[in-house]
Structures are given as structure tokens and as C-alpha cells.
Scaffold this motif. Sequence first.
Motif, short mmCIF file in Angstrom:
data_model
loop_
_atom_site.label_atom_id
_atom_site.label_comp_id
_atom_site.label_asym_id
_atom_site.label_seq_id
_atom_site.Cartn_x
_atom_site.Cartn_y
_atom_site.Cartn_z
N ARG A 123 42.56 24.54 8.58
CA ARG A 123 41.26 25.13 8.25
C ARG A 123 40.79 26.07 9.36
NH1 ARG A 123 35.90 23.99 5.84
NH2 ARG A 123 34.76 25.78 6.63
N ASP A 126 39.55 29.90 9.25
CA ASP A 126 38.25 30.29 9.81
C ASP A 126 38.43 31.47 10.77
OD1 ASP A 126 36.86 28.19 8.54
OD2 ASP A 126 37.23 26.82 10.20
N LEU A 139 49.19 21.68 -5.01
CA LEU A 139 48.41 22.92 -5.08
C LEU A 139 49.00 23.79 -6.19
CD1 LEU A 139 48.37 23.57 -1.21
CD2 LEU A 139 46.70 22.27 -2.57
N GLY A 140 48.67 23.44 -7.42
CA GLY A 140 49.32 24.02 -8.58
C GLY A 140 49.16 25.52 -8.71
N THR A 141 50.18 26.15 -9.26
CA THR A 141 50.12 27.58 -9.60
C THR A 141 51.17 27.89 -10.65
OG1 THR A 141 50.33 29.85 -8.80
CG2 THR A 141 51.68 28.19 -7.70
N ALA A 142 50.90 28.91 -11.44
CA ALA A 142 51.88 29.33 -12.44
C ALA A 142 52.92 30.27 -11.83
CB ALA A 142 51.16 30.03 -13.60
N LEU A 143 52.71 30.67 -10.59
CA LEU A 143 53.60 31.64 -9.95
C LEU A 143 54.73 30.95 -9.19
CD1 LEU A 143 50.94 34.03 -8.36
CD2 LEU A 143 52.16 34.35 -10.52
N LEU A 194 56.24 31.17 -5.76
CA LEU A 194 55.79 31.75 -4.51
C LEU A 194 56.90 31.79 -3.47
CD1 LEU A 194 52.33 29.95 -4.24
CD2 LEU A 194 52.75 32.29 -5.01
N GLN A 213 54.02 32.77 1.47
CA GLN A 213 52.84 32.62 0.62
C GLN A 213 52.44 31.15 0.50
OE1 GLN A 213 54.56 34.66 -2.86
NE2 GLN A 213 53.06 36.29 -2.56
N GLU A 269 50.65 30.23 3.66
CA GLU A 269 49.28 30.78 3.70
C GLU A 269 48.35 29.96 2.80
OE1 GLU A 269 49.03 34.96 2.77
OE2 GLU A 269 46.88 35.08 3.26
N ARG A 270 48.85 29.63 1.61
CA ARG A 270 48.07 28.79 0.70
C ARG A 270 47.76 27.42 1.30
NH1 ARG A 270 48.60 27.89 -5.02
NH2 ARG A 270 49.97 26.18 -4.47
N TYR A 324 44.90 27.65 3.56
CA TYR A 324 43.60 27.79 2.91
C TYR A 324 43.20 26.58 2.08
CZ TYR A 324 42.85 32.62 4.25
OH TYR A 324 42.60 33.75 4.99
N LEU A 325 44.18 25.86 1.54
CA LEU A 325 43.84 24.91 0.48
C LEU A 325 44.12 23.45 0.79
CD1 LEU A 325 45.21 26.93 -2.57
CD2 LEU A 325 42.85 26.78 -1.78
N GLY A 376 44.31 31.81 -2.32
CA GLY A 376 44.84 31.46 -1.00
C GLY A 376 45.98 32.35 -0.52
N ILE A 377 46.30 33.39 -1.24
CA ILE A 377 47.27 34.37 -0.73
C ILE A 377 46.71 35.78 -0.93
CG2 ILE A 377 49.33 32.94 -0.97
CD1 ILE A 377 49.96 34.34 -3.57
#
Lengths: 425, 425
Positions: free
Chosen positions: A325, A329, A387-391, A393, A397, A400-401, A404-405, B76-77
Motif C-alpha cells: 500500500r 501511496d 484478484l479476478g480479471t477477464a484479462l 496479464l 501487470q 502492479e495490481r 494496488y489491490l 490497478g494497472i
Amino acid sequence: MKNFALKGDIIYTPEPGKFRCHEDSYLVCGDGKVKGIWRELPERFSGIRVEDYSGKLIFPGLCDLHIHAPQYSFRGIGMDMELLPWLETYTFPEESKYGDLEYAKKAYEIFTEDLRRSATSRVNVFATIHREAAVLLMDLLEKAGICGFAGKVCMDRNCPDDYREEDARTSAEETRKWYETVKDRTMMRPILTPRFLPSCSDELMEQLGKFQRETGLYVQSHLSENPEEVEWVKELAPWSENYGDAYDRFGLFGGTAKTVMAHCVYSGKKERALMKARGVYAAHCPQSNLNLSSGIAPVRTMLEEGLHVGLGTDMAGGASLSMLRVMTDAVQVSKMYWRYLDKKKKPLSAPEAFYLGTKGGGSFFGQVGSFEEGYEFDAVVLNDASLGTALDLQMDQRMERAMYLSGTEEITAKYVGGRKIFERL
Amino acid sequence: MKNFALKGDIIYTPEPGKFRCHEDSYLVCGDGKVKGIWRELPERFSGIRVEDYSGKLIFPGLCDLHIHAPQYSFRGIGMDMELLPWLETYTFPEESKYGDLEYAKKAYEIFTEDLRRSATSRVNVFATIHREAAVLLMDLLEKAGICGFAGKVCMDRNCPDDYREEDARTSAEETRKWYETVKDRTMMRPILTPRFLPSCSDELMEQLGKFQRETGLYVQSHLSENPEEVEWVKELAPWSENYGDAYDRFGLFGGTAKTVMAHCVYSGKKERALMKARGVYAAHCPQSNLNLSSGIAPVRTMLEEGLHVGLGTDMAGGASLSMLRVMTDAVQVSKMYWRYLDKKKKPLSAPEAFYLGTKGGGSFFGQVGSFEEGYEFDAVVLNDASLGTALDLQMDQRMERAMYLSGTEEITAKYVGGRKIFERL
């Protein structure tokens, strides 16, 4: 300690600008140090134990250059003041309780257990003025497997009667006694900790400087965090050129006394030049600087000038113990710095912030914060599958996620100096 | 729907400045509405079902005034650009995929399931230009139990060939068709959604204005987010006094067309006066404004001037779906606004930010965001026991901590309109 390997998606930043990625590879540990990274395990390592974290991210343990352990109790509350009234209202009353070892144990156990489950492997920690509680904190941190430096706080002026050391001599003596108890430790090592210049009389600073020269102790303190604090230091040390110089006059500002200073929000050109000349580390604590309305540190400038910069939570100026985090920041406040303070100062990128939170600050502890050969084997395993995504990665990436998450529940395992200190089962 | 009650530590903000706390009390629901709060259950409710959440916090469901559902995939990316290149580079290419209903289903299912498990009960959502995918998104949100507004996006200029509606007539027609399909819904209701002025030709805006007057649809769009965008609008609408006025000329800026505008970072005095005159809501999205280097919105000024202000994640300008996080982001950026932009503008307090994320934005949806009698029964149960501390905290302190520290795993249960839509077992 035998060799072993972690298998997974390995990512780190040997240089600031870019992630280095090794997908589905082996990170080999030997005697607590990194041996290297291989796509296939070389023959000389055949038969070693392999911990299979396939599909998960593996990155260096994070380095928190600035934490106040006794403030953990009140993290996330009392966000309505600037530094000086905040110290009087919330901080000193809480820290004064740590003379009671039972309370200290209760509070420090909560802190160290949460730290164990975090992505942080190395820390610079402030305790309180209480010698025994400071030793207890070091015991608990070592039991949790955390490495780094911890300090009994020194302060003999401008603080409440029930939370102040009697005089300079008492403070220095208590510090000596504490040092004798803990000087041979290898995991949590002692560090000289004058709270900040306003809390330490000239006489105390002189005695601490002398003690530093005797022992070679490292030093941690605060620098140029808040405008009113900076003004106050000018009044208290009219003989100094700047806040950093005030420490320097006592030999407590880098050089042979390796030093980390928290914040440096208002460190001007001369102060930064002195930091550079003395090799002083800046612990950038963006979340704390937001919460206490302090401001935004000139991190890009410090990097351009070649200063050592790492990151810190500054618990409980910062509310979150998560160094992931804090990295984001740092990116976010650097964008406001660019927008409102200086358009020539490019915001930090994700890999730059990651570098600061690993290898950048890590060098304060030695060969720490990277997966290059010979570095301390500090490694975090993070499961970003939730940290679900349809992409689909790329690894950079995903990292980086994760910055952030991810919360605590994504941290799957942690190794410090080759030792597994946490695993989520 | 029968009466029932939740038992626990109930907290909400009927006014902006202060939390109202009812420890160990009963929050009674009747026909989907709040009946009241009692320390002991009144006799007329004896025998009703009581869900026992003793020791846990119970607060109103949070209202996210601005989300782009199709951007959830890349949250987040891609944090390295300002608004306009960010749209071209990351956003439009991703949104163009939602013509494929299979992809839309895969991505929207991830989004809606995460939203269900969050503390958010009411939302204003942007879909994409694709009519069928917009209906699918509304289906999935309703299945997840979420209420609010969703819009098929309208855009016919200044966007890539593969992600633009052919012309104003096509866009308006598609919007009409979509509206016919969804106009009778009561949970996720349709909202008119011109993307933002640069994406919509004057002809399209005229047709949308006309359609709004026929249907009485509410309106959502973007306003004064980024300096380059604001300059661009001046070029595109030289006949307007300001960005807000450009929408107003088409009847798409409040008044009888109830409107929410995201960001308002650069809304000047005249634009704000028009917002006030027309009752336009500002959706303050501080995390997004940091990530896209946009700036800091003058929230204190807007509140002083009596504007309607709520909060939004602006997924995926914002990375986190957590509205608790957005509340603390709002507090943090207000401190930098005070420090660097205007010392007369006092930073937001925790209960003020909480108010904005509940009752402040909630009024866009009706009687939403409070536990006063007659309000929609939207309630979140949060278990803060995992946020360890050695202190005995007051309820308002526990709530502030929950805002700063809790992740998804602390959310224990959620009710929307009296219906339980999530429970962690």
C-alpha cells in the motif's frame, strides 16, 4: 542450513525503472542467501527441497524503514491533527503506558503477529523510552522471524512529565544498559534512537553522539516532517544551518554513524546535500504525510540527486502496515507533487516505487531487497488469483495490481534470511 | 416482506459532522424500510426474526456514485498516464470488447460478484456503447442484489473507429431500444449516459436532451476532471460559458433531469453556481483523481456552497472497489488541498467523509444512506475483531478504523432494500 528452492513467478527490481520477471522458475536459497534463479533447476541442485508456489508471485521481502511499534494500538484513529498536537494528544499518552510490561506484551504481541503475516521482512522500529519494553519488543520481533533494527527511544525535554526521561544522564545511562542487553543480537539489532531534535536536549545529543562513536551504532530519527516542527527546530538550535545540520553537529547524521531519517518533506537543497554527503537515508512515509497533513516529500529530486531513499509506514502516522500500500501511496502523492508543486518532477512509476520498498531501502540492512546472487533470502509469496480479471496479464501487470489491490489475505508465505516465518494453510 | 431486526453496534451519520452510535441495539426492518433503532425491542416487534451480529458494526450500505463496470478488468494497472491518453491507450480498447457478449459475461460476472461482497449497496454504473451487454450488466447486478442506475454509454466522436457509435442517430436509436428493454426495472434502473462532452457531437447531445425530456431519465456524465480535457471542451463548445453550461444548453445538467457529474476537480465558481441552481450532484472520486494525476476537487468549497456531494470509486481510474477506502482517500486529499491549495478550507473529518459516502450521495437514489425511519433498509455488517488493538475503543473510533483498515474479509453481511444479499459464513 541446506539448499532449497521456491518455484513460481519470480519478480524483482535490480534497478529502479523496470521489473525483472522470471515466470515459472526456481529461486534457490543456500545458507540463507539467494543462489540464483533458473528456469530449470541446475544439476548441482538436483534433489533439493522445492516449495511449489506455481502460479503465485514471488518477490523480495519488503523493507519498512520507519515504524513506531507502540503506536500500532491507535492506528486508523485520531486523524484530525498535525504532527505536534498529534504527539501531545494521542502519541505520548499511549507510549507512556509501555512502562507496564504486561500492557507492552499485550500490545506488542498484536503488532508482531500482524507484521509476521504481512509482506514486510526487515524493519526499523521505534519502541518507547522504557528499556525493558524495548527488549521485549525485540524478543517478540525475533520470535516472529523479523529482522532489522529496533531502538529504545531517547527524549528528555518538551514532552509530558509522565513520558520523559529524567535528564540527559538518565537517558544515556538507560540507553547504555539497554544496549548491553541486546548488543549481540543478530536478527533485531539495536539502533540509537533520539526521538527527534525537539525532544532531546543538547546535552543528551552530545552524550548520544559520544556513545555512537564508542559503539558504531546506527542511528534513526525524524527530519523536516512538518512546517511548525521545522520552525521549532530553528528556535531550539539557532546555531544550526538546518535541521539535518543540527543532528550533524552531534555526529548523529550519517558518515560513520549510518543513519535513516524519516520524512524529509521539507528538506531543502542544503539539507539534502548534507544527507548525500553523509550517506543519510530518507525514509519516505507518504501515507503518514497525508494523514498528518504534513505535505509531500521531494522524492524525485532526492533520487535525481543520488540520495538513498526507502519507504516506511510510519505506523501510526500511517494507518496501514502494508508496504505494498505504501508503494502505491508513494506513486499517488508523487502525482500530486507533479501537479501542484513542480511540473519538472515526473511522478514515480510502479517499478520505481517497488524498488524503493525493496532494494532501495533494503540496502540499509545490507544485501537486502533483491534476488541477485548473494542477497539475503527474503521472499514473499503472494496469491493474486483472488484478484479476478477477464484479462490475461503479464507478470509486471500482476505485480502492479498486487501493489494496488492485495490485502493481508493474499500473502501466502514469507521467508526471511532463508527461514520460513509464515505460511497460510 | 415481514419485519426483522439486526442486533449489533449500529452507527450512521444523519448529519455530516458526527457519528450517531447505538451500541448493542436493534435495527428493525419493515417492508424493506428502516422502522427504527431500539436498545430493547419494543413489544410490537416481539417475536420477529433477529439476526444476531452482537459486537459487530452495522452501518448503512455505501453509495458509489460513479463506476465504469467494463474497466474492472484492468483495475490497478496502467497508472502512468493522464485522462485523455489513458482513455485512448487502456480504456477504449478494453471497452470495445464488450460487443462480444461472452466476454462481457465473463468480465461482468467477476465485477458483480466482487461488488456483492463489498460494502456498497447502491451504484451509478457506466456500461459500454453495446446495448445487449448493458442489459446483461443490469441483469447481473440485479441478480447480485445491487440497486441503482446503469447506463448504456453514448459516444459518436473523438474515439477509435472500432469503439464509436456510427452517428448521432444510431446512438440515440440504440439508446431508445435499450431503454425500452429496461425501463420497467425497479432495482437497476436506466440512466442516460453521454460519456463526456468530447465524445458526443452536438447533434447527439440534442437528441439525448430531447429523449430525456420525453422520458424523465436521470443523467450521469463527467465534468471538469483534467485541465487538458477542460481546455478541449472550450474548443469543442466555444459557445458555452463553461463545461457544465455546455451540458446545460442541451438540457442535460440537472433541473428536471436529475444529474450526477463525476469529478468536478476544476469546476470554477460559475460552474459550481450552475450545479447548485440545477441541483447537480458532484461525484467526488479522490482515488481516481490521484491515479490519473488529475488533481484535488474543491470538496469543502462545494459543501460550503450547499452543493450535493457524494463519493465514487470511478473504477478503474480508482483501483479499489472499496468505498470505505474512498472515504479515507477523500480525507487524505482534503488535507493536501488545505496544505497546498487553500489554507481556509478545513480538511474533511472521518464522519464527514462517511456522510458523503452514505447519506450525502445516497439521496441521489431516494431515501438512502441513513438509518432514519423510512429510509431504504441498506445495511452492512462489519466484523472489526480482526483489527487487533490493546485499547478499548469507542464505536466512532471503531468505525474510523474500519474505514482506514478493513478489507473485503471484514465485511460479514450486507442487506439492500431489506434483502440479505451477502453473508460470510
